[in-house]
Design a protein around this motif. Structure first.
Motif, PDB file in Angstrom:
ATOM      1  N   PHE A 141       0.966  -1.077   0.019  1.00 27.52           N
ATOM      2  CA  PHE A 141      -0.068   0.044   0.021  1.00 27.52           C
ATOM      3  C   PHE A 141       0.685   1.512  -0.041  1.00 27.52           C
ATOM      4  CE2 PHE A 141      -2.471   3.446   1.821  1.00 27.52           C
ATOM      5  CZ  PHE A 141      -3.862   2.996   1.398  1.00 27.52           C
ATOM      6  N   THR A 142       1.924   1.495   0.956  1.00 23.26           N
ATOM      7  CA  THR A 142       2.888   2.433   1.136  1.00 23.26           C
ATOM      8  C   THR A 142       3.609   2.713  -0.143  1.00 23.26           C
ATOM      9  OG1 THR A 142       2.983   2.285   3.498  1.00 23.26           O
ATOM     10  CG2 THR A 142       4.395   3.822   2.518  1.00 23.26           C
ATOM     11  N   ALA A 143       4.108   1.597  -0.857  1.00 23.99           N
ATOM     12  CA  ALA A 143       4.947   1.541  -1.743  1.00 23.99           C
ATOM     13  C   ALA A 143       3.980   1.983  -3.289  1.00 23.99           C
ATOM     14  CB  ALA A 143       5.368   0.121  -2.367  1.00 23.99           C
ATOM     15  N   ALA A 144       2.713   1.722  -3.180  1.00 26.70           N
ATOM     16  CA  ALA A 144       1.877   2.121  -4.222  1.00 26.70           C
ATOM     17  C   ALA A 144       1.687   3.647  -4.453  1.00 26.70           C
ATOM     18  CB  ALA A 144       0.595   1.390  -4.395  1.00 26.70           C
ATOM     19  N   VAL A 145       1.521   4.131  -3.015  1.00 28.91           N
ATOM     20  CA  VAL A 145       1.214   5.718  -2.869  1.00 28.91           C
ATOM     21  C   VAL A 145       2.648   6.186  -3.249  1.00 28.91           C
ATOM     22  CG1 VAL A 145       0.801   7.521  -1.504  1.00 28.91           C
ATOM     23  CG2 VAL A 145      -0.427   5.352  -1.183  1.00 28.91           C
ATOM     24  N   TYR A 146       3.761   5.954  -2.780  1.00 31.70           N
ATOM     25  CA  TYR A 146       4.816   6.617  -3.192  1.00 31.70           C
ATOM     26  C   TYR A 146       5.364   6.353  -4.603  1.00 31.70           C
ATOM     27  CZ  TYR A 146       5.665   8.536   1.624  1.00 31.70           C
ATOM     28  OH  TYR A 146       5.750   9.233   2.927  1.00 31.70           O
ATOM     29  N   HIS A 147       4.997   5.170  -5.158  1.00 28.98           N
ATOM     30  CA  HIS A 147       5.283   5.239  -6.632  1.00 28.98           C
ATOM     31  C   HIS A 147       4.440   6.094  -7.443  1.00 28.98           C
ATOM     32  CE1 HIS A 147       4.306   3.407 -10.766  1.00 28.98           C
ATOM     33  NE2 HIS A 147       5.483   2.966 -10.522  1.00 28.98           N
ATOM     34  N   ALA A 148       3.231   6.430  -7.073  1.00 27.38           N
ATOM     35  CA  ALA A 148       2.677   7.473  -7.758  1.00 27.38           C
ATOM     36  C   ALA A 148       2.824   9.234  -7.272  1.00 27.38           C
ATOM     37  CB  ALA A 148       1.141   7.350  -7.883  1.00 27.38           C
ATOM     38  N   VAL A 149       3.032   9.195  -6.101  1.00 26.48           N
ATOM     39  CA  VAL A 149       3.227  10.525  -5.510  1.00 26.48           C
ATOM     40  C   VAL A 149       4.796  10.790  -5.205  1.00 26.48           C
ATOM     41  CG1 VAL A 149       2.507  12.101  -4.087  1.00 26.48           C
ATOM     42  CG2 VAL A 149       1.092  10.641  -4.833  1.00 26.48           C
ATOM     43  N   PRO A 150       5.410  11.744  -5.647  1.00 30.15           N
ATOM     44  CA  PRO A 150       6.812  12.048  -5.358  1.00 30.15           C
ATOM     45  C   PRO A 150       7.012  12.374  -3.665  1.00 30.15           C
ATOM     46  CG  PRO A 150       6.382  13.289  -7.165  1.00 30.15           C
ATOM     47  CD  PRO A 150       4.836  12.917  -6.616  1.00 30.15           C
ATOM     48  N   TRP A 151       7.798  11.712  -2.944  1.00 29.92           N
ATOM     49  CA  TRP A 151       8.073  11.954  -1.532  1.00 29.92           C
ATOM     50  C   TRP A 151       8.089  13.226  -1.397  1.00 29.92           C
ATOM     51  CZ3 TRP A 151      12.229  14.025   0.627  1.00 29.92           C
ATOM     52  CH2 TRP A 151      13.454  14.022   0.058  1.00 29.92           C
ATOM     53  N   ALA A 152       9.020  13.987  -2.089  1.00 25.54           N
ATOM     54  CA  ALA A 152       9.311  15.495  -1.939  1.00 25.54           C
ATOM     55  C   ALA A 152       8.086  16.350  -1.694  1.00 25.54           C
ATOM     56  CB  ALA A 152      10.246  15.842  -3.192  1.00 25.54           C
ATOM     57  N   TYR A 153       7.097  15.873  -2.504  1.00 23.08           N
ATOM     58  CA  TYR A 153       5.772  16.573  -2.475  1.00 23.08           C
ATOM     59  C   TYR A 153       5.086  16.164  -1.089  1.00 23.08           C
ATOM     60  CZ  TYR A 153       0.777  17.635  -3.303  1.00 23.08           C
ATOM     61  OH  TYR A 153      -0.332  18.281  -2.738  1.00 23.08           O
ATOM     62  N   VAL A 154       4.975  14.968  -0.718  1.00 29.01           N
ATOM     63  CA  VAL A 154       4.554  14.304   0.405  1.00 29.01           C
ATOM     64  C   VAL A 154       5.254  15.172   1.658  1.00 29.01           C
ATOM     65  CG1 VAL A 154       3.945  12.281   2.044  1.00 29.01           C
ATOM     66  CG2 VAL A 154       3.818  12.328  -0.287  1.00 29.01           C
ATOM     67  N   ALA A 155       6.634  15.231   1.609  1.00 34.02           N
ATOM     68  CA  ALA A 155       7.110  15.812   2.748  1.00 34.02           C
ATOM     69  C   ALA A 155       6.865  17.156   3.090  1.00 34.02           C
ATOM     70  CB  ALA A 155       8.661  15.433   2.741  1.00 34.02           C
ATOM     71  N   GLU A 156       7.022  17.982   1.707  1.00 35.67           N
ATOM     72  CA  GLU A 156       6.406  19.493   1.762  1.00 35.67           C
ATOM     73  C   GLU A 156       4.903  19.569   2.302  1.00 35.67           C
ATOM     74  OE1 GLU A 156       5.692  22.641  -1.823  1.00 35.67           O
ATOM     75  OE2 GLU A 156       7.678  21.618  -1.860  1.00 35.67           O
ATOM     76  N   GLU A 157       4.259  18.803   1.845  1.00 38.40           N
ATOM     77  CA  GLU A 157       2.599  19.281   2.044  1.00 38.40           C
ATOM     78  C   GLU A 157       2.613  18.422   3.586  1.00 38.40           C
ATOM     79  OE1 GLU A 157       0.037  20.632   0.265  1.00 38.40           O
ATOM     80  OE2 GLU A 157       1.894  21.342  -0.472  1.00 38.40           O
ATOM     81  N   ALA A 158       3.169  17.779   4.276  1.00 41.91           N
ATOM     82  CA  ALA A 158       2.896  17.264   5.611  1.00 41.91           C
ATOM     83  C   ALA A 158       3.335  18.380   6.551  1.00 41.91           C
ATOM     84  CB  ALA A 158       3.667  16.055   5.817  1.00 41.91           C
TER      85      ALA A 158
END
Length: 503
Positions: free
Chosen positions: A275-292
């Motif tokens: 599940f986690t791998a699927a999300v990070y496959h589609a969404v760049p981790w840098a975007y997730v880190a910035e938005e979080a």
């Protein structure tokens, strides 16, 4: 000579419990206790909780799985030798020391009971989000009101209290379909995550918000950051021990309990990782880190850029069902702890009463529901439910640590029960794996406590560690009183805590 049973062939123990739960029902109990909405949130919000973890989330998750697997193996070893209700309490009280078994399982019961209420309280906002996505504005507004939110949470808890009282058949017929639906809806995220790539996400983000995000960049590795992230992600594996608590109601327990523990841990670990791998496959981790850093991040929110609204509703529904599944499974676990204490006489014996028709520990189930109701009210009036979750994590780390220590001590303290072990019977392997479990779990416990005590909170009682210690002090007082009462009654306490309850 065989156990007494009824016309259906179900075996009933001297305690009055009936062995109705099969492998599928036991595995579902562990899976549903472990899997909740956290998979939709924690792997992404960890970018805020542990700044700098960046692209190392998946490796940290794999590392967190190692002590979880070692703890699960310890549970499987002990469950094969002591297949009775009460799981962790029973194992530690017979294989380590009755005091350690009671106080540790009491804090586990306290933490889990409160968290059941917290979960029920959290479910309502997920239902509200579904109503918003469906444009049911009046329903969404109604779900925002305090009375409705508390009322719905209480209804859910007591509905599943009723399901637990009705027994194994009703329990399995409720839990297993919900589990299958949870996996099906979660499968939408997995399929979409591997279907889309980061280039598509970046294009959608640019189109909808005129923003760009870097892709394909690895972050620097920092050991302290990595270990802190792994300690948080370890909480994803908490819950498989609920299988052991149902040991008095498992069919063919010597085989099904260890097997169900293995199935649950491997299934949930694989699901979380994919599940986690699927999300990070589609969404760049840098975007997730910035938005979080500026807002709460969830899988449904991230996939709103990639999927139409109807699919987003299905994803939120999957998260809501994952939370709902926690309730019946966790109620089963905490109630069987109370039942085991009372059956041993270190808790009021009335709590060990079994329903004459349904053959379930109805008094323990009802009292566990009452404790969960306190958790609901506490979440509502205090406005902060993370304290209860932190207490649960501390309690479970201590329990897992004690299970590994019990594997090490069992042959010396209780050789008769040690001879009944049917899983990993090689003593050198037991010592090696349990020793590794002690080392890693103790490390995670130290990291968790240090993080809690260093947190910037408004008052001392918002730290989970001192609250946990207060709970342990209360458990100690209860244990000493009841233990002395047993001795006054003439009970041979040494014999009591070296033998299993009647089958």
């Amino acid at each position: 000579m065989g156990q007494p049973g009824d016309a259906s062939g179900e075996k009933q123990s001297a305690s009055g419990l009936r062995r109705r739960l099969g492998l599928f029902g036991l595995a579902a109990t562990g899976i549903c206790s472990m899997l909740g909405a956290s998979v939709y949130v924690v792997p992404f919000m960890i970018q805020r909780n542990v700044p700098g973890i960046g692209s190392w989330v998946l490796p940290a998750f794999l590392f967190a799985a190692v002590p979880a697997l070692l703890a699960a193996l310890a549970y499987a070893i002990l469950a094969s030798a002591m297949p009775r209700a009460g799981g962790s309490y029973l194992y530690a009280s017979r294989g380590l020391h009755p005091y350690l078994g009671f106080v540790a399982s009491f804090s586990q019961w306290f933490g889990l009971s409160i968290v059941i209420g917290v979960i029920a309280y959290i479910i309502v906002p997920f239902l509200r989000d579904i109503a918003i996505a469906l444009e049911w504005a009046e329903t969404a507004a109604l779900l925002e009101t305090g009375v409705i939110r508390v009322g719905l949470a209480l209804v859910m808890v007591w509905f599943f209290v009723g399901i637990n009282v009705l027994g194994g058949r009703f329990y399995e017929r409720t839990l297993i379909p919900l589990m299958i639906l949870m996996f099906a809806l979660g499968g939408i995220v997995i399929a979409a995550g591997f279907y889309f790539d980061q280039t598509t996400f970046a294009a959608r983000l640019l189109e909808q918000e005129s923003r760009t995000v870097p892709m394909g960049v690895s972050s620097a590795f920092d050991l302290n950051t990595f270990l802190a992230a792994a300690a948080i992600l370890f909480s994803s594996f908490i819950g498989f021990d609920s299988i052991a608590q149902a040991g008095g109601e498992a069919r063919n327990p010597g085989r099904t309990l260890p097997l169900a523990i293995g199935v649950a841990v491997l299934t949930v670990g694989a699901y979380y990782f994919v599940f986690t791998a699927a999300v990070y496959h589609a969404v760049p981790w840098a975007y997730v880190a910035e938005e979080a850093q500026v807002r709460d991040i969830t899988a449904p929110g991230l996939f709103s850029y990639l999927l139409p609204g109807g699919w987003a509703v299905a994803i939120v529904a999957g998260a809501a069902i994952a939370l709902i599944n926690d309730l019946p499974a966790m109620l089963l676990a905490v109630s069987r702890l109370m039942f085991a204490w009372a059956a041993d006489g270190i808790f009021p014996r009335a709590i060990a009463r079994v329903h004459p028709r349904y053959h379930t520990p109805h008094m323990a189930i009802i009292l566990s529901g009452a404790m969960a109701s306190i958790g609901i009210l506490g979440s509502h009036f205090a406005g902060d439910f993370f304290l209860g979750i932190d207490i649960m994590v501390t309690s479970m780390l201590v329990n897992f640590l004690l299970m590994c220590l019990t594997v090490l001590s069992l042959p010396g303290r209780n050789p008769a029960l040690a001879s009944e072990v049917k899983v990993l019977t090689s003593r050198p392997w037991q010592v090696l794996l349990a020793g590794c479990g002690v080392f890693m779990l103790a490390g995670f416990l130290i990291i968790h406590i240090a993080k809690d005590l260093s947190a910037d909170v408004g008052a001392w009682y918002f730290h989970s560690t001192p609250v946990w210690l207060i709970v342990m002090t209360l458990a100690t007082a209860i244990y000493l009183y009841e233990f002395n009462q047993l001795k006054k009654e003439g009970t041979n306490v040494d014999q009591l805590f070296r033998t299993l309850p009647s089958e």
